[in-house]
Design a protein around this motif. Structure first.
Motif, short mmCIF file in Angstrom:
data_model
loop_
_atom_site.label_atom_id
_atom_site.label_comp_id
_atom_site.label_asym_id
_atom_site.label_seq_id
_atom_site.Cartn_x
_atom_site.Cartn_y
_atom_site.Cartn_z
N GLY A 73 0.10 23.30 70.63
CA GLY A 73 0.23 24.57 71.31
C GLY A 73 -0.87 24.83 72.30
O GLY A 73 -1.91 24.18 72.29
N ARG A 74 -0.63 25.83 73.18
CA ARG A 74 -1.61 26.16 74.22
C ARG A 74 -2.85 26.83 73.61
O ARG A 74 -3.98 26.56 74.00
CB ARG A 74 -0.99 27.10 75.25
CG ARG A 74 0.00 26.54 76.26
CD ARG A 74 0.88 25.44 75.83
NE ARG A 74 1.95 25.16 76.79
CZ ARG A 74 2.65 24.04 76.80
NH1 ARG A 74 2.41 23.10 75.91
NH2 ARG A 74 3.61 23.86 77.68
N ARG A 75 -2.63 27.72 72.64
CA ARG A 75 -3.75 28.47 72.03
C ARG A 75 -4.76 27.55 71.34
O ARG A 75 -5.97 27.68 71.58
CB ARG A 75 -3.18 29.51 71.06
CG ARG A 75 -4.21 30.30 70.28
CD ARG A 75 -3.53 31.37 69.42
NE ARG A 75 -4.42 31.85 68.37
CZ ARG A 75 -4.52 31.31 67.16
NH1 ARG A 75 -3.78 30.25 66.85
NH2 ARG A 75 -5.33 31.81 66.27
N PRO A 76 -4.35 26.60 70.48
CA PRO A 76 -5.34 25.69 69.89
C PRO A 76 -6.10 24.88 70.93
O PRO A 76 -7.29 24.60 70.75
CB PRO A 76 -4.48 24.77 69.00
CG PRO A 76 -3.26 25.56 68.69
CD PRO A 76 -3.00 26.38 69.92
N GLY A 77 -5.41 24.53 72.03
CA GLY A 77 -6.08 23.81 73.10
C GLY A 77 -7.19 24.63 73.73
O GLY A 77 -8.30 24.13 73.98
#
Length: 443
Positions: free
Chosen positions: A76-80
């Protein structure tokens, strides 16, 4: 689809948190300039190591881009974004306490990895959560925070210049403050609805979309996202080189390389060297860098107002054409030692900040098909960092041999960029990402 003020404020808030990655990009880009005189004494840097310590940020950024593409697609974008923030924080501390050159360079590489991840993920995340009508302005916010990071870091470096031989440790260590804020903010960000739907989490996506708009907005967004997902497989890097995606990929790479080869970062990085060539004093050289930072900030703010009004393509054409003309005039100003040089360089900075700087990030975040977006943006941004590395390492050699005529090279590249924009770039203003995908695929 009219959004309520409350919901627009919510979208603006999460976009700003994501754009803090840009601030840290600006911090790491600028902090080395103030620290280098101290590092030369601390670690006995010669010209080679000075250049390597500056340039290793770009090498780390390339690794960060590749890592970000894999993390963003799988987790996902958030963990990145959280991983990028953690890398910034750890590398800031590691650079500040580094006992020797090699450990400092490893930490600087890690900082570059954080920069690379943020340079890809922040605009990607914003483009995926923003409504079409304000997407350009919100993605351009990422460029604004980069510019703020550069300007504030330069001011902090200047304030710390008399703090003794270890002042450089404080310069790098202070990066932990914005890094920590970014990490906390990223923890509270919602995941991209597009990523959630692609990973069979429609209910979670719908919950997030309801925070952004009314029922009509939610229904239309879900419909458009699902339509674009039909037949989309788990992405891989081979997919971005397939015939259907290749036109968009080549356009993205062309835009990324042009943003660097247009030459403006030579003015950001080597302004004192350029002014020294016409006999300017050290004080004047330093004063010019302050002016450059201020002009860069003002015109970036102006760009945010224009990108969704004038559109992407007109701003690109103004930028490429304007820089081409200004570089020709800069050559003549350098030849004559003219007092016009400062005004022309500032005009070039302003032109770039208002056009190519934010618009190219907006376009790179928009033009790729949803199914391969993470991998395609990775390829484009890696190309950008390679081009940056080549530009900043070739300029001193070119300027030594060609002097002012070096700027004719950049004028020629800008003329080519003007034609490339005229013939290859389609307007994306006001279109949602799925409509952009359809327009690009028909190109």
């Amino acid at each position: 689809m009219q959004q309520s003020n409350t919901k627009n404020r919510y979208i603006l808030g999460i976009s700003f948190i994501s754009a803090l990655g840009g601030y840290l990009f600006g911090f790491d880009f600028a902090v080395i300039a103030g620290a280098l005189p101290f590092l030369q004494k601390q670690f006995v840097f010669d010209a080679y190591w000075e250049g390597f310590a500056t340039g290793i940020l770009a090498i780390g950024a390339i690794a960060g881009c590749i890592l970000a593409g894999q993390v963003a697609d799988k987790y996902g974008r958030r963990p990145g974004l959280m991983l990028a923030a953690a890398l910034f924080a750890i590398s800031s501390l590691a650079m500040a306490i580094a006992p020797n050159r090699d450990l400092f360079l490893v930490a600087r590489f890690a900082a570059g990895a954080g920069v690379g991840m943020a340079s890809m993920l922040s605009p990607m995340y914003i483009s995926e959560i923003a409504p079409a009508a304000i997407r350009g302005r919100l993605v351009a916010m990422n460029q604004l925070t980069i510019v703020l990071g550069i300007l504030i870091t330069n001011l902090v470096n200047y304030a710390l210049r008399n703090n003794g031989a270890d002042a450089w440790r404080l310069m790098f260590g202070l990066g932990m403050i914005p890094s920590g804020l970014f990490l906390i903010g990223a923890y509270f960000l919602p995941e991209s609805p597009r990523w959630l739907i692609r990973n069979n989490k429609e209910q979670a996506a719908e919950t997030i979309l309801r925070k952004m708009g009314d029922s009509a907005y939610v229904a239309e967004s879900l419909s458009m996202i699902k339509k674009s997902m039909n037949g989309a497989a788990r992405i891989n890097y081979a997919a971005v080189f397939k015939r259907a995606v290749l036109p968009a990929l080549l356009t993205g790479i062309g835009l990324a390389v042009f943003q660097q080869f247009c030459g403006i970062n030579t003015v950001f990085n080597y302004a004192p060297k350029i002014f020294e060539s016409i006999g300017a004093s050290k004080d004047d050289q330093l004063l010019q860098t302050v002016f450059i930072g201020a002009v860069n900030l003002v015109f970036t703010i102006l760009a945010m107002a224009l990108v969704d009004k004038l559109g992407r393509k007109p701003l690109m054409l103004i930028g490429a054409g304007g820089l081409c003309l200004l570089y020709v005039l800069i050559v003549h100003a350098l030849q004559s030692g003219s007092g016009m040089l400062s005004g022309l360089l500032l005009a070039a900075i302003g032109t770039y900040a208002m056009t190519l700087a934010p618009v190219i990030w907006v376009l790179i975040s928009e033009i790729f098909p949803v199914g391969v977006r993470a991998a395609a943006i990775t390829v484009a941004v890696v190309s950008l960092w390679l081009a940056y590395f080549i530009l900043v390492f070739t300029f001193p050699v070119l300027f030594e041999h060609l002097k002012e005529y070096t700027f004719y090279i950049y004028a020629g590249i800008c003329a080519a960029g003007f034609l490339f924009t005229l013939l290859r770039i389609k307007e994306t203003k006001g279109k949602n990402l799925e409509e952009v995908e359809q327009a690009v695929s028909m190109h």
